[in-house]
Design a protein around this motif. Structure first.
Motif, PDB file in Angstrom:
ATOM      1  N   THR A  93      -9.126  -5.669   4.629  1.00 27.90           N
ATOM      2  CA  THR A  93      -9.209  -4.714   3.520  1.00 27.90           C
ATOM      3  C   THR A  93      -8.338  -3.521   3.882  1.00 27.90           C
ATOM      4  O   THR A  93      -7.749  -3.489   4.972  1.00 27.90           O
ATOM      5  CB  THR A  93     -10.663  -4.291   3.218  1.00 27.90           C
ATOM      6  N   ASP A  94      -8.227  -2.549   3.001  1.00 31.02           N
ATOM      7  CA  ASP A  94      -7.391  -1.386   3.286  1.00 31.02           C
ATOM      8  C   ASP A  94      -7.919  -0.658   4.531  1.00 31.02           C
ATOM      9  O   ASP A  94      -9.044  -0.148   4.515  1.00 31.02           O
ATOM     10  CB  ASP A  94      -7.433  -0.447   2.061  1.00 31.02           C
ATOM     11  N   PRO A  95      -7.144  -0.616   5.622  1.00 34.19           N
ATOM     12  CA  PRO A  95      -7.628   0.026   6.852  1.00 34.19           C
ATOM     13  C   PRO A  95      -7.880   1.531   6.690  1.00 34.19           C
ATOM     14  O   PRO A  95      -8.520   2.135   7.542  1.00 34.19           O
ATOM     15  CB  PRO A  95      -6.523  -0.246   7.871  1.00 34.19           C
ATOM     16  N   GLU A 106      -3.751 -16.430  -1.776  1.00 28.19           N
ATOM     17  CA  GLU A 106      -4.730 -15.384  -1.459  1.00 28.19           C
ATOM     18  C   GLU A 106      -4.079 -13.998  -1.516  1.00 28.19           C
ATOM     19  O   GLU A 106      -4.660 -13.043  -2.027  1.00 28.19           O
ATOM     20  CB  GLU A 106      -5.338 -15.632  -0.079  1.00 28.19           C
ATOM     21  N   MET A 107      -2.861 -13.908  -1.003  1.00 27.26           N
ATOM     22  CA  MET A 107      -2.182 -12.605  -1.012  1.00 27.26           C
ATOM     23  C   MET A 107      -1.916 -12.145  -2.443  1.00 27.26           C
ATOM     24  O   MET A 107      -2.042 -10.966  -2.764  1.00 27.26           O
ATOM     25  CB  MET A 107      -0.864 -12.711  -0.228  1.00 27.26           C
ATOM     26  N   LEU A 108      -1.589 -13.107  -3.303  1.00 26.99           N
ATOM     27  CA  LEU A 108      -1.322 -12.776  -4.703  1.00 26.99           C
ATOM     28  C   LEU A 108      -2.584 -12.196  -5.349  1.00 26.99           C
ATOM     29  O   LEU A 108      -2.537 -11.157  -6.028  1.00 26.99           O
ATOM     30  CB  LEU A 108      -0.887 -14.051  -5.431  1.00 26.99           C
ATOM     31  N   GLU A 109      -3.724 -12.835  -5.102  1.00 31.47           N
ATOM     32  CA  GLU A 109      -4.986 -12.342  -5.675  1.00 31.47           C
ATOM     33  C   GLU A 109      -5.322 -10.964  -5.091  1.00 31.47           C
ATOM     34  O   GLU A 109      -5.733 -10.067  -5.812  1.00 31.47           O
ATOM     35  CB  GLU A 109      -6.138 -13.319  -5.399  1.00 31.47           C
ATOM     36  N   LEU A 110      -5.143 -10.818  -3.766  1.00 29.19           N
ATOM     37  CA  LEU A 110      -5.454  -9.519  -3.143  1.00 29.19           C
ATOM     38  C   LEU A 110      -4.567  -8.418  -3.728  1.00 29.19           C
ATOM     39  O   LEU A 110      -5.032  -7.328  -4.047  1.00 29.19           O
ATOM     40  CB  LEU A 110      -5.232  -9.578  -1.625  1.00 29.19           C
ATOM     41  N   ALA A 111      -3.273  -8.722  -3.884  1.00 25.96           N
ATOM     42  CA  ALA A 111      -2.341  -7.715  -4.411  1.00 25.96           C
ATOM     43  C   ALA A 111      -2.708  -7.357  -5.849  1.00 25.96           C
ATOM     44  O   ALA A 111      -2.732  -6.180  -6.222  1.00 25.96           O
ATOM     45  CB  ALA A 111      -0.906  -8.238  -4.327  1.00 25.96           C
ATOM     46  N   HIS A 112      -3.052  -8.360  -6.659  1.00 27.90           N
ATOM     47  CA  HIS A 112      -3.479  -8.083  -8.036  1.00 27.90           C
ATOM     48  C   HIS A 112      -4.770  -7.295  -8.064  1.00 27.90           C
ATOM     49  O   HIS A 112      -5.028  -6.538  -8.997  1.00 27.90           O
ATOM     50  CB  HIS A 112      -3.680  -9.401  -8.814  1.00 27.90           C
ATOM     51  N   GLY A 151      -5.559  -4.974  -6.102  1.00 29.40           N
ATOM     52  CA  GLY A 151      -5.367  -3.573  -5.706  1.00 29.40           C
ATOM     53  C   GLY A 151      -4.928  -3.356  -4.269  1.00 29.40           C
ATOM     54  O   GLY A 151      -4.764  -2.210  -3.854  1.00 29.40           O
ATOM     55  N   ALA A 152      -4.730  -4.423  -3.490  1.00 28.79           N
ATOM     56  CA  ALA A 152      -4.237  -4.247  -2.107  1.00 28.79           C
ATOM     57  C   ALA A 152      -2.749  -3.918  -2.192  1.00 28.79           C
ATOM     58  O   ALA A 152      -1.907  -4.807  -2.192  1.00 28.79           O
ATOM     59  CB  ALA A 152      -4.474  -5.517  -1.298  1.00 28.79           C
ATOM     60  N   ASN A 153      -2.444  -2.626  -2.293  1.00 27.30           N
ATOM     61  CA  ASN A 153      -1.066  -2.273  -2.648  1.00 27.30           C
ATOM     62  C   ASN A 153      -0.074  -2.394  -1.500  1.00 27.30           C
ATOM     63  O   ASN A 153       1.058  -1.930  -1.604  1.00 27.30           O
ATOM     64  CB  ASN A 153      -1.002  -0.878  -3.273  1.00 27.30           C
ATOM     65  N   VAL A 154      -0.478  -3.046  -0.407  1.00 28.36           N
ATOM     66  CA  VAL A 154       0.454  -3.271   0.693  1.00 28.36           C
ATOM     67  C   VAL A 154       1.631  -4.135   0.226  1.00 28.36           C
ATOM     68  O   VAL A 154       2.740  -4.023   0.760  1.00 28.36           O
ATOM     69  CB  VAL A 154      -0.277  -3.866   1.922  1.00 28.36           C
ATOM     70  N   LEU A 155       1.421  -4.975  -0.786  1.00 35.23           N
ATOM     71  CA  LEU A 155       2.521  -5.734  -1.402  1.00 35.23           C
ATOM     72  C   LEU A 155       2.407  -5.675  -2.920  1.00 35.23           C
ATOM     73  O   LEU A 155       1.307  -5.805  -3.472  1.00 35.23           O
ATOM     74  CB  LEU A 155       2.483  -7.203  -0.966  1.00 35.23           C
ATOM     75  N   HIS A 156       3.539  -5.492  -3.588  1.00 34.13           N
ATOM     76  CA  HIS A 156       3.597  -5.517  -5.046  1.00 34.13           C
ATOM     77  C   HIS A 156       3.298  -6.962  -5.483  1.00 34.13           C
ATOM     78  O   HIS A 156       3.934  -7.900  -4.963  1.00 34.13           O
ATOM     79  CB  HIS A 156       5.011  -5.102  -5.471  1.00 34.13           C
ATOM     80  N   PRO A 157       2.351  -7.170  -6.408  1.00 35.40           N
ATOM     81  CA  PRO A 157       1.985  -8.559  -6.754  1.00 35.40           C
ATOM     82  C   PRO A 157       3.182  -9.439  -7.094  1.00 35.40           C
ATOM     83  O   PRO A 157       3.257 -10.590  -6.677  1.00 35.40           O
ATOM     84  CB  PRO A 157       1.064  -8.384  -7.967  1.00 35.40           C
ATOM     85  N   ARG A 158       4.144  -8.878  -7.824  1.00 36.33           N
ATOM     86  CA  ARG A 158       5.270  -9.722  -8.240  1.00 36.33           C
ATOM     87  C   ARG A 158       6.158 -10.135  -7.065  1.00 36.33           C
ATOM     88  O   ARG A 158       6.875 -11.126  -7.140  1.00 36.33           O
ATOM     89  CB  ARG A 158       6.066  -9.011  -9.331  1.00 36.33           C
ATOM     90  N   SER A 159       6.106  -9.378  -5.957  1.00 29.75           N
ATOM     91  CA  SER A 159       6.885  -9.789  -4.778  1.00 29.75           C
ATOM     92  C   SER A 159       6.280 -11.066  -4.193  1.00 29.75           C
ATOM     93  O   SER A 159       6.999 -11.955  -3.742  1.00 29.75           O
ATOM     94  CB  SER A 159       6.923  -8.675  -3.725  1.00 29.75           C
ATOM     95  N   GLY A 214     -10.463 -11.525   2.255  1.00 29.95           N
ATOM     96  CA  GLY A 214     -10.247 -10.083   2.160  1.00 29.95           C
ATOM     97  C   GLY A 214     -10.982  -9.449   0.989  1.00 29.95           C
ATOM     98  O   GLY A 214     -11.460 -10.144   0.078  1.00 29.95           O
ATOM     99  N   VAL A 215     -11.073  -8.123   1.063  1.00 30.42           N
ATOM    100  CA  VAL A 215     -11.740  -7.333   0.021  1.00 30.42           C
ATOM    101  C   VAL A 215     -10.731  -6.283  -0.461  1.00 30.42           C
ATOM    102  O   VAL A 215      -9.995  -5.723   0.355  1.00 30.42           O
ATOM    103  CB  VAL A 215     -12.981  -6.612   0.615  1.00 30.42           C
ATOM    104  N   ALA A 216     -10.690  -6.054  -1.772  1.00 26.99           N
ATOM    105  CA  ALA A 216      -9.740  -5.047  -2.275  1.00 26.99           C
ATOM    106  C   ALA A 216     -10.393  -4.209  -3.356  1.00 26.99           C
ATOM    107  O   ALA A 216     -11.375  -4.627  -3.981  1.00 26.99           O
ATOM    108  CB  ALA A 216      -8.504  -5.746  -2.846  1.00 26.99           C
ATOM    109  N   SER A 217      -9.864  -3.008  -3.531  1.00 30.91           N
ATOM    110  CA  SER A 217     -10.345  -2.173  -4.640  1.00 30.91           C
ATOM    111  C   SER A 217      -9.157  -1.611  -5.401  1.00 30.91           C
ATOM    112  O   SER A 217      -8.087  -1.403  -4.822  1.00 30.91           O
ATOM    113  CB  SER A 217     -11.230  -1.040  -4.122  1.00 30.91           C
ATOM    114  N   ASP A 218      -9.344  -1.423  -6.675  1.00 31.18           N
ATOM    115  CA  ASP A 218      -8.283  -0.886  -7.526  1.00 31.18           C
ATOM    116  C   ASP A 218      -8.852   0.284  -8.307  1.00 31.18           C
ATOM    117  O   ASP A 218      -9.713   0.109  -9.167  1.00 31.18           O
ATOM    118  CB  ASP A 218      -7.790  -1.999  -8.466  1.00 31.18           C
ATOM    119  N   LEU A 219      -8.363   1.483  -7.962  1.00 28.03           N
ATOM    120  CA  LEU A 219      -8.894   2.687  -8.613  1.00 28.03           C
ATOM    121  C   LEU A 219      -8.017   3.143  -9.769  1.00 28.03           C
ATOM    122  O   LEU A 219      -8.266   4.188 -10.373  1.00 28.03           O
ATOM    123  CB  LEU A 219      -9.021   3.824  -7.585  1.00 28.03           C
TER     124      LEU A 219
END
Ligand code: ADP
Ligand code: ASP
Ligand code: MG
Length: 421
Positions: A182-184, A200-206, A208-216, A256-261
């Motif tokens: 998750t976001d450290p 999995e990375m695609l879902e995490l990015a969508h 809110g895990a902004n470490v990677l832009h989903p479209r990348s 992983g766990v992600a949040s999108d604010l």
């Protein structure tokens, strides 16, 4: 033939001239390995936020065209400075913006998709032994109009360049040491992942895990680009490799766990229960290029024969969405249109949750134990998202990260200042 490596450095990595010198050294190291190097950079530090703020001071809803003219300038500064730093270290370098190369996008402002990248100029300059520095985040339409790819879009520029050039790999250098569970910044004991699948990375990015832009991630998956997230500051560390994993079975249900604010919830109340209403609402929003995320339609009320349609959008699209819906109000013959900005989406992601009952109920119980109210739920095969109050988001992430056993003994190192979340 020489291998091409695409490297991308984000805002924190080029925040000042010392950091730019540091980036130049990392770039040169790759060149010394005998590879051709194409570098993509973002705007320095918080430049883009600052430009957005100035625009909003002048106009509540600035025109998309002028906004892209403005925001694309940030990357223009960092490419020239990095090229100078590389030259000063004795290596041949040249910077290009999207227009000069031909990073062609669709004719949409603020979140244009890349259609094609012309590679002639890039190949010619690489053949001459130059290190190429490219402006991320920006593109150009057939008519020569400047576009941008959406916030965080430099990652997508880098992966798209890697795909177009058939690069050996694309390295995303950033202010953390890879992709974590998750976001450290929220959970300092989050575990760094050595590998994660594109899915999995695609879902995490969508989520809110902004470490990677989903479209990348989408682009990397489509073109099979090996993608690595690694630290700008500890360049010997290998970071996290994002790839098509084909393990026989996955033992951990949640990766992983992600949040999108940065979401907002809209409720269109008392919509007459007749065919075509949802098509009207979402068709019009699509025409305006507004992406919708979670959608819930209530059962029709027995007496009034109406229902409520609730959905979430990117908070940046709030004004445009409200204006679009208000213009539809008569046609829909609906009631009030409510807006709530104080919400957050919290998600758990993992390919291992397929056919494992009990993951969703564990998530809901965990949130309940924390006294957190769930406002909306949506699921995909490998993701469960809950909409909660914004103030509850951090508590929710910590509790879910705990309950699914994702902590490590090591405290993650995060460089750069805290984002305003
Ligand atoms: P850059 O400017 O390099 O593009 P970003 O701020 O866009 O950097 O992305 C890096 C940030 O992403 C980290 O500082 C971290 O706070 C955040 N982040 C969110 N979720 C994750 C995660 N699962 N793993 C790593 N970083 C994450
Ligand atoms: N500078 C842009 C932004 O802040 C693009 C990026 O950093 O990827 O969103
Ligand atoms: Mg980023």
């Amino acid at each position: 033939m020489r291998k091409i490596i695409v490297q991308k450095f984000g805002g924190t990595s080029v925040a000042d001239t010392d950091k730019i010198k540091n980036v130049a050294a990392t770039v040169i190291k790759e060149k010394k390995n005998g590879n051709d190097v194409v570098v993509v950079v973002s705007a320095m530090g918080h430049t883009t936020d600052y430009l957005v703020k100035m625009a909003k001071d002048l106009s509540p809803v600035p025109s998309g065209r002028e906004m892209d003219m403005l925001l694309s300038t940030g990357e223009g500064v960092s490419i020239a400075l990095l090229a100078m730093a590389i030259q000063a270290a004795g290596y041949d370098a040249i910077s290009f913006n999207a227009m000069q190369i031909g990073i062609m996008t669709e004719n949409v402002h603020s979140k244009a998709r890349i259609i094609d990248i012309k590679t002639e100029k890039l190949k010619k300059n690489l053949a001459e032994g130059k290190i190429i520095v490219v402006a991320g985040f920006q593109g150009v339409t057939e008519d020569g109009e400047i576009t941008t790819l959406g916030r965080g879009g430099s990652d997508t520029s880098a992966v798209a360049l890697a795909a177009a050039l058939n690069a050996e790999r694309c390295d995303i250098y950033t202010d953390v040491e890879g992709v974590y569970t998750t976001d450290p910044r929220i959970v300092p004991t989050a575990s760094r992942l050595d590998e994660i699948s594109y899915e999995e990375m695609l879902e995490l990015a969508h989520a809110g895990a902004n470490v990677l832009h989903p479209r990348s991630v989408e682009t990397a998956k489509q073109f099979n680009v090996p993608l690595r997230v690694r630290s700008s500051f500890k360049t010997d560390n290998t970071g996290t490799l994002i790839l098509g994993v084909d393990k026989m079975e996955i033992y951990k249900p949640v990766a992983g766990v992600a949040s999108d604010l940065s979401q907002a919830r809209i409720v269109v109340c008392d919509v007459p229960d007749i065919p075509g209403q949802a098509a009207r609402i979402f068709g019009k929003l699509a025409e305006e290029n507004i992406s919708v995320d979670m959608i819930i339609q209530s059962y029709a009320r027995k007496v009034s024969h109406t229902n409520d349609i609730a959905f979430t959008i990117d908070a940046a699209d709030t004004d445009k969405t409200m204006a679009t819906l208000n213009s539809l109000k008569k046609e829909l013959n609906c009631g009030e249109i409510q807006l709530n900005n104080e919400i957050a989406k919290v998600s758990i992601v993992g390919a291992g949750m397929i056919d494992r009952p009990g993951i969703a109920s564990t998530m809901f119980e965990t949130l309940a134990k924390q006294g957190i109210n769930i406002k909306m739920i949506s699921t995909s095969e490998i993701k469960i998202s809950c909409l909660v109050e914004k103030d509850d988001a951090k508590k929710a992430v910590k509790a879910l990260h705990d309950v699914f056993g994702l902590n490590s003994d090591i405290t993650a190192e995060v460089k750069g200042d805290l984002p305003d979340v």
